[in-house]
Design a protein around this motif. Structure first.
Motif, PDB file in Angstrom:
ATOM      1  N   SER A   1       0.838  -1.193   0.000  1.00 16.48           N
ATOM      2  CA  SER A   1       0.000   0.000   0.000  1.00 16.48           C
ATOM      3  C   SER A   1       0.876   1.247   0.000  1.00 16.48           C
ATOM      4  CB  SER A   1      -0.899   0.009   1.228  1.00 16.48           C
ATOM      5  OG  SER A   1      -1.623   1.228   1.291  1.00 16.48           O
ATOM      6  N   PRO A   2       0.529   2.253  -0.825  1.00 18.32           N
ATOM      7  CA  PRO A   2       1.352   3.475  -0.863  1.00 18.32           C
ATOM      8  C   PRO A   2       1.584   4.091   0.509  1.00 18.32           C
ATOM      9  CG  PRO A   2      -0.203   3.473  -2.672  1.00 18.32           C
ATOM     10  CD  PRO A   2      -0.546   2.276  -1.831  1.00 18.32           C
ATOM     11  N   LYS A   3       0.614   3.983   1.389  1.00 23.19           N
ATOM     12  CA  LYS A   3       0.784   4.580   2.719  1.00 23.19           C
ATOM     13  C   LYS A   3       1.799   3.832   3.566  1.00 23.19           C
ATOM     14  CE  LYS A   3      -3.055   2.248   5.139  1.00 23.19           C
ATOM     15  NZ  LYS A   3      -3.210   1.158   4.201  1.00 23.19           N
ATOM     16  N   ASP A   4       2.147   2.597   3.169  1.00 26.01           N
ATOM     17  CA  ASP A   4       3.105   1.788   3.925  1.00 26.01           C
ATOM     18  C   ASP A   4       4.479   1.721   3.276  1.00 26.01           C
ATOM     19  OD1 ASP A   4       1.148   1.179   5.818  1.00 26.01           O
ATOM     20  OD2 ASP A   4       0.411  -0.525   4.645  1.00 26.01           O
ATOM     21  N   ARG A   5       4.658   2.418   2.162  1.00 24.12           N
ATOM     22  CA  ARG A   5       5.922   2.316   1.439  1.00 24.12           C
ATOM     23  C   ARG A   5       6.950   3.274   2.011  1.00 24.12           C
ATOM     24  NH1 ARG A   5       3.807   1.996  -4.901  1.00 24.12           N
ATOM     25  NH2 ARG A   5       2.436   0.197  -4.567  1.00 24.12           N
ATOM     26  N   PRO A   6       8.158   2.772   2.313  1.00 28.25           N
ATOM     27  CA  PRO A   6       9.208   3.678   2.795  1.00 28.25           C
ATOM     28  C   PRO A   6       9.672   4.647   1.718  1.00 28.25           C
ATOM     29  CG  PRO A   6      10.080   1.474   2.463  1.00 28.25           C
ATOM     30  CD  PRO A   6       8.588   1.368   2.302  1.00 28.25           C
ATOM     31  N   GLU A   7       9.584   4.193   0.442  1.00 32.69           N
ATOM     32  CA  GLU A   7       9.918   5.034  -0.703  1.00 32.69           C
ATOM     33  C   GLU A   7       8.773   4.921  -1.709  1.00 32.69           C
ATOM     34  OE1 GLU A   7      12.436   7.005  -0.925  1.00 32.69           O
ATOM     35  OE2 GLU A   7      13.561   6.333   0.842  1.00 32.69           O
ATOM     36  N   PRO A   8       8.509   5.956  -2.515  1.00 38.57           N
ATOM     37  CA  PRO A   8       7.370   5.921  -3.440  1.00 38.57           C
ATOM     38  C   PRO A   8       7.396   4.758  -4.427  1.00 38.57           C
ATOM     39  CG  PRO A   8       8.230   8.154  -3.247  1.00 38.57           C
ATOM     40  CD  PRO A   8       9.192   7.253  -2.526  1.00 38.57           C
ATOM     41  N   ASN A   9       8.595   4.349  -4.880  1.00 38.41           N
ATOM     42  CA  ASN A   9       8.690   3.334  -5.924  1.00 38.41           C
ATOM     43  C   ASN A   9       8.844   1.912  -5.382  1.00 38.41           C
ATOM     44  OD1 ASN A   9       8.653   5.558  -7.536  1.00 38.41           O
ATOM     45  ND2 ASN A   9      10.808   5.482  -8.092  1.00 38.41           N
ATOM     46  N   THR A  10       8.802   1.754  -4.063  1.00 38.86           N
ATOM     47  CA  THR A  10       8.972   0.435  -3.476  1.00 38.86           C
ATOM     48  C   THR A  10       7.973  -0.552  -4.056  1.00 38.86           C
ATOM     49  OG1 THR A  10       9.754   1.418  -1.424  1.00 38.86           O
ATOM     50  CG2 THR A  10       8.986  -0.860  -1.308  1.00 38.86           C
ATOM     51  N   SER A  11       8.440  -1.711  -4.441  1.00 40.14           N
ATOM     52  CA  SER A  11       7.667  -2.861  -4.938  1.00 40.14           C
ATOM     53  C   SER A  11       7.300  -2.780  -6.407  1.00 40.14           C
ATOM     54  CB  SER A  11       6.392  -3.105  -4.111  1.00 40.14           C
ATOM     55  OG  SER A  11       5.294  -2.338  -4.568  1.00 40.14           O
ATOM     56  N   PHE A  12       7.708  -1.725  -7.139  1.00 37.45           N
ATOM     57  CA  PHE A  12       7.367  -1.651  -8.563  1.00 37.45           C
ATOM     58  C   PHE A  12       7.914  -2.861  -9.316  1.00 37.45           C
ATOM     59  CE2 PHE A  12       8.764  -0.414 -12.889  1.00 37.45           C
ATOM     60  CZ  PHE A  12       7.508  -0.288 -13.470  1.00 37.45           C
ATOM     61  N   ILE A  13       9.223  -3.098  -9.236  1.00 34.15           N
ATOM     62  CA  ILE A  13       9.825  -4.224  -9.954  1.00 34.15           C
ATOM     63  C   ILE A  13       9.294  -5.546  -9.424  1.00 34.15           C
ATOM     64  CG2 ILE A  13      11.985  -5.439 -10.444  1.00 34.15           C
ATOM     65  CD1 ILE A  13      11.734  -2.843 -11.977  1.00 34.15           C
ATOM     66  N   GLU A  14       9.244  -5.707  -8.128  1.00 37.69           N
ATOM     67  CA  GLU A  14       8.855  -6.988  -7.517  1.00 37.69           C
ATOM     68  C   GLU A  14       7.454  -7.414  -7.947  1.00 37.69           C
ATOM     69  OE1 GLU A  14      12.086  -5.255  -5.093  1.00 37.69           O
ATOM     70  OE2 GLU A  14      10.217  -4.489  -5.987  1.00 37.69           O
ATOM     71  N   GLN A  15       6.552  -6.463  -8.094  1.00 38.28           N
ATOM     72  CA  GLN A  15       5.182  -6.828  -8.472  1.00 38.28           C
ATOM     73  C   GLN A  15       5.117  -7.478  -9.847  1.00 38.28           C
ATOM     74  OE1 GLN A  15       1.730  -4.375  -7.321  1.00 38.28           O
ATOM     75  NE2 GLN A  15       3.242  -2.795  -6.872  1.00 38.28           N
TER      76      GLN A  15
END
Length: 429
Positions: A269-283
């Motif tokens: 969830s964007p509200k839980d991301r330490p950085e804005p782009n976190t999890s883009f590649i992993e998804q």
């Protein structure tokens, strides 16, 4: 025709463009294939690579899907990023261009008063996506630009600029433009880089549908062109096995793509991301079980193209053949080429068909057109545009001018039969 044993190294052979290349593909040698642009055509060495990888997967699916695929996927992403002039962290793979474009468009937080720009020539499923988004709450406005050919790049740029300036953004609202790099039908090159620049100047998000670009448009440098989003199929012109596509999202915009489609278990969830782009590649590394073989053998496709002589040599042959073949086809049909100077033409040429414009496209006519062409073992894409009937013919390394001549004879038969059968049909169905 003797086929090569691909257990041996095909690279010991010397490529010769034209019909001599047919032995490197699995097509029926009697099939007149001038429609590579729709589905692509997998070279036999790539087919062999896919089959070998499939066999490896099936030996231990658990091992492959839980561990082995990921290093291979990273190699593919790195090679494709280098090919299009981007960073590896800006490139992910999806099943096809439509999936990539839907991922982009459905990730925007739409609001009432937002505008989505499209064209009358936008690919049908993407045009439908724009309509769908405007049909459901919060109902962003679809603003469609009428684009008719023949025309010129200068006229297209002027039309686009005037249209977007006539539809300014409302306060705190967004505008998004869906731009083809190469239109599907007609198969023409748009001045997409200039249109992206207009978007930048006007504060519009640019979403480039580049389904036909990679492998046909030489010298791509997306870092320089700087679209906000860009998607291209690898199975159309890059010689890979269908289906696979590349989705380019520069780091500055990865916060927009909050979730893959389907949503991955790696979604954060964007509200839980330490950085804005976190999890883009992993998804996009895992969002459900798929057949990885077409995606992971893209390096074999790139290797095959290098063996053929590289992008400039391949596309110079195909472009020259499209120009020459289009003129010859027009002679056979007694019609004309849409872009006689070749300014908008890469490897797909558009030629008018000898079918009256008063006969409009219907589902029944379209089905009959397809069946009559395939029954004669030949195909080029057909479409109705700007009051007339056209064919879009894709020139490939295995084609020669003779193929355009043979296709022309088939079209003469088919168009005569269609006119007799549908001559009274003058309304869309």
């Amino acid at each position: 025709m003797q086929l090569i044993d691909f257990e041996q190294d095909y690279k010991n052979e010397k490529p010769e463009f034209g019909h001599a290349m047919l032995k490197y593909f699995s097509m029926d040698p009697e099939y007149i294939n001038l429609n590579n642009g729709s589905y692509g055509t997998t070279p036999r060495p790539v087919q062999v690579a896919v089959e070998r990888l499939s066999a490896r997967i099936e030996r231990n699916p658990e091992l492959f899907h839980r561990r082995d695929y990921l290093p291979l996927l990273k190699i593919v992403r790195a090679k494709l990023a280098n090919f299009i002039g981007a960073k590896t962290e800006e490139v992910v793979l999806v099943n096809n261009a439509s999936a990539g474009l839907n991922t982009i468009l459905r990730n925007f937080d739409w609001e009432e008063g937002d505008i989505i720009f499209g064209f009358t020539t936008t690919y049908n499923s993407i045009s439908a996506t724009v309509r769908y988004l405007s049909d459901v709450p919060p109902h962003p406005t679809a603003s469609i630009i009428n684009l008719n050919f023949p025309t010129t790049h200068a006229e297209i740029i002027k039309l686009f600029r005037e249209h977007v300036q006539a539809h300014p953004a409302k306060p705190n609202k967004k505008r998004v433009a869906v731009i083809d790099s190469i239109i599907s039908n007609p198969g023409v090159l748009l001045p997409w880089k200039e249109m992206v620049k207009i978007c930048e100047e006007e504060g519009i998000w640019s979403v480039v549908d580049a389904a036909h670009s990679i492998g046909q448009e030489v010298g791509l440098n997306l870092t320089e062109a700087s679209p906000d989003f860009w998607v291209s199929n690898c199975h159309k012109w890059l010689s890979s096995k269908r289906s696979c596509a590349i989705l380019y999202v520069p780091e500055r915009n990865q916060h927009i793509i909050k979730a893959s489609i389907p949503t991955s278990a790696y979604y954060v969830s964007p509200k839980d991301r330490p950085e804005p782009n976190t999890s883009f590649i992993e998804q996009f590394e895992w969002n459900g079980t798929i057949d990885w073989a077409p995606l992971l053998t893209i390096p074999d496709a790139l290797e095959f193209r290098e063996w053929m002589g590289g992008e400039e040599k391949i596309n110079a042959y195909c472009h020259d053949l499209a120009i020459e073949g289009g003129k010859r086809l027009a002679e056979v049909l007694g019609t004309r080429v849409m872009d006689p100077e070749g300014d908008l033409t890469l490897n797909m040429v558009n030629v008018a068909l000898p079918l009256p414009g008063s006969i409009h496209m219907t589902a029944a006519l379209n089905r009959a057109f397809i069946d009559k062409m395939l029954d004669r073992n030949a195909y080029g894409a057909h479409f109705y545009h700007n009051g007339g009937w056209w064919t879009r013919c894709s020139a490939q390394v295995w084609n020669e001018v003779e193929d355009f001549e043979k296709l022309g004879q088939v079209y003469l038969e088919v168009c005569a039969a269609l006119q007799e059968e549908f001559g009274g049909v003058t309304q869309d169905a």
